[in-house]
Design a protein around this motif. Structure first.
Motif, PDB file in Angstrom:
ATOM      1  N   MET A  82       0.788  -1.115   0.002  1.00 25.48           N
ATOM      2  CA  MET A  82       0.207  -0.138  -0.085  1.00 25.48           C
ATOM      3  C   MET A  82       0.751   1.324  -0.195  1.00 25.48           C
ATOM      4  O   MET A  82       1.675   1.149   0.874  1.00 25.48           O
ATOM      5  N   ARG A  83       0.586   2.109  -0.812  1.00 25.97           N
ATOM      6  CA  ARG A  83       1.389   3.437  -0.801  1.00 25.97           C
ATOM      7  C   ARG A  83       0.590   4.380  -0.181  1.00 25.97           C
ATOM      8  O   ARG A  83      -0.367   4.653  -0.777  1.00 25.97           O
TER       9      ARG A  83
ATOM     10  N   GLY B  42       4.644  -3.095   5.788  1.00 26.38           N
ATOM     11  CA  GLY B  42       4.906  -3.053   4.539  1.00 26.38           C
ATOM     12  C   GLY B  42       4.415  -1.954   3.899  1.00 26.38           C
ATOM     13  O   GLY B  42       4.350  -2.345   2.670  1.00 26.38           O
ATOM     14  N   GLY B  43       4.176  -1.104   4.300  1.00 24.62           N
ATOM     15  CA  GLY B  43       3.619  -0.003   3.386  1.00 24.62           C
ATOM     16  C   GLY B  43       4.883   0.999   2.948  1.00 24.62           C
ATOM     17  O   GLY B  43       6.075   0.897   3.148  1.00 24.62           O
TER      18      GLY B  43
ATOM     19  N   PRO C  98       6.416   0.696 -14.010  1.00 25.00           N
ATOM     20  CA  PRO C  98       6.476   2.176 -13.376  1.00 25.00           C
ATOM     21  C   PRO C  98       5.435   2.003 -12.189  1.00 25.00           C
ATOM     22  O   PRO C  98       5.488   2.838 -11.157  1.00 25.00           O
ATOM     23  N   GLN C  99       4.113   1.328 -12.534  1.00 24.83           N
ATOM     24  CA  GLN C  99       3.126   1.673 -11.591  1.00 24.83           C
ATOM     25  C   GLN C  99       3.234   0.795 -10.297  1.00 24.83           C
ATOM     26  O   GLN C  99       3.258   0.980  -9.147  1.00 24.83           O
ATOM     27  N   LEU C 100       4.156  -0.511 -10.714  1.00 21.91           N
ATOM     28  CA  LEU C 100       4.298  -1.262  -9.554  1.00 21.91           C
ATOM     29  C   LEU C 100       5.523  -0.690  -8.685  1.00 21.91           C
ATOM     30  O   LEU C 100       5.559  -0.750  -7.544  1.00 21.91           O
ATOM     31  N   GLU C 101       6.454  -0.140  -9.378  1.00 19.66           N
ATOM     32  CA  GLU C 101       7.744   0.569  -8.666  1.00 19.66           C
ATOM     33  C   GLU C 101       7.015   1.806  -7.769  1.00 19.66           C
ATOM     34  O   GLU C 101       7.495   1.758  -6.841  1.00 19.66           O
TER      35      GLU C 101
ATOM     36  N   PHE D   2       5.443  -9.475  -0.811  1.00 21.13           N
ATOM     37  CA  PHE D   2       3.946  -9.518  -0.268  1.00 21.13           C
ATOM     38  C   PHE D   2       3.171  -8.324  -1.156  1.00 21.13           C
ATOM     39  O   PHE D   2       2.008  -8.343  -1.778  1.00 21.13           O
ATOM     40  N   SER D   3       4.005  -7.276  -1.124  1.00 19.02           N
ATOM     41  CA  SER D   3       3.240  -6.010  -1.730  1.00 19.02           C
ATOM     42  C   SER D   3       2.927  -6.130  -3.113  1.00 19.02           C
ATOM     43  O   SER D   3       2.138  -5.599  -3.669  1.00 19.02           O
ATOM     44  N   VAL D   4       4.035  -6.894  -3.943  1.00 19.42           N
ATOM     45  CA  VAL D   4       3.835  -7.070  -5.361  1.00 19.42           C
ATOM     46  C   VAL D   4       2.607  -7.791  -5.498  1.00 19.42           C
ATOM     47  O   VAL D   4       1.652  -7.717  -6.314  1.00 19.42           O
ATOM     48  N   LEU D   5       2.627  -9.085  -4.816  1.00 21.15           N
ATOM     49  CA  LEU D   5       1.430  -9.865  -4.829  1.00 21.15           C
ATOM     50  C   LEU D   5       0.046  -9.065  -4.432  1.00 21.15           C
ATOM     51  O   LEU D   5      -0.952  -9.491  -5.292  1.00 21.15           O
TER      52      LEU D   5
END
Length: 226
Positions: free
Chosen positions: A1-2, A24-25, A178-181, A161-164
């Motif tokens: 979560m961003r 994990g944020g 870019p969106q995932l990064e 976990f954040s990617v998943l």
């Protein structure tokens, strides 16, 4: 979560950043209305933690600007906003909610309760009532950040976990690199050139090759039928 934290008290802001990173944020900080608006224009955020007492005005001005003027190339008007402030009067809470806030916590607050409220806001925004996501035989518990495959626990790093989770929450939509990064790294902690590919490779090794797919030249996705 961003998460974007709009808070002018440096101690509170840094404390929130440290706590949310433990969960994990990915956290970016802004200390004023204008800095918050600039941040929202620069990057997509999953949630905004917004203080009302800011040096350049009332934080509700940022909330109203987002709700009225988001979209069409500007920040997403539906970005969840959780108000945090020392104003604990009922009238203040009602006013913030009526302006479009998704929830409200009064300072001082318990950091674990805040994290739980953030998860609840995200679930509502995604149209889910339960904290579990299932992808075939893979079960993701968002509240505890635990993953099981065929009933057996799977150990994932915080960024794995954040990617998943990022891909699972929007399945079957494709997310670009870019969106995932942007979801994984704050402004002060950019990735190495192949870091995302390493995370995806490890997830496939642990969860199976069919959970995360690649759309060559576009990005990654979790198929609807996975």
């Amino acid at each position: 979560m961003r998460v974007l934290v709009v808070e002018d008290d440096e101690g509170i802001a840094q404390g929130l950043r440290a706590h949310l990173r433990q969960h994990g944020g990915v956290v970016d900080l802004a200390g004023s209305i204008e800095a918050g608006w600039a941040a929202l224009q620069a990057e997509p955020f999953d949630l905004v933690l917004l203080d009302l007492g800011l040096p350049d005005g009332d934080g509700s001005e940022l909330l109203q600007r987002l709700r009225r003027h988001g979209g069409a190339g500007l920040p997403d008007a539906h970005t969840p906003v959780l108000i945090m402030t020392a104003r604990d009067q009922v009238a203040a809470r009602i006013a913030a909610l009526d302006m479009g806030a998704d929830d409200y916590v009064a300072k001082p607050f318990d950091s674990d309760e805040l994290a739980a409220r953030m998860r609840a806001v995200r679930r509502r925004a995604a149209g889910r009532a339960q904290p579990l996501l299932c992808i075939g035989d893979v079960e993701i518990d968002i509240a505890t950040r635990r993953v099981q495959r065929a009933g057996e626990p799977v150990e994932l790093s915080a960024r794995e976990f954040s990617v998943l989770l990022a891909l699972a929450e929007v399945r079957p939509r494709v997310l670009s690199r870019p969106q995932l990064e942007a979801l994984l790294y704050a402004w002060d902690g950019g990735p190495d050139s192949n870091t995302l590919e390493v995370h995806v490779h490890r997830l496939r090794r642990k969860l199976g090759d069919t959970v995360i797919r690649t759309l060559r030249g576009v990005g990654y996705f979790v198929p609807a039928e996975a």
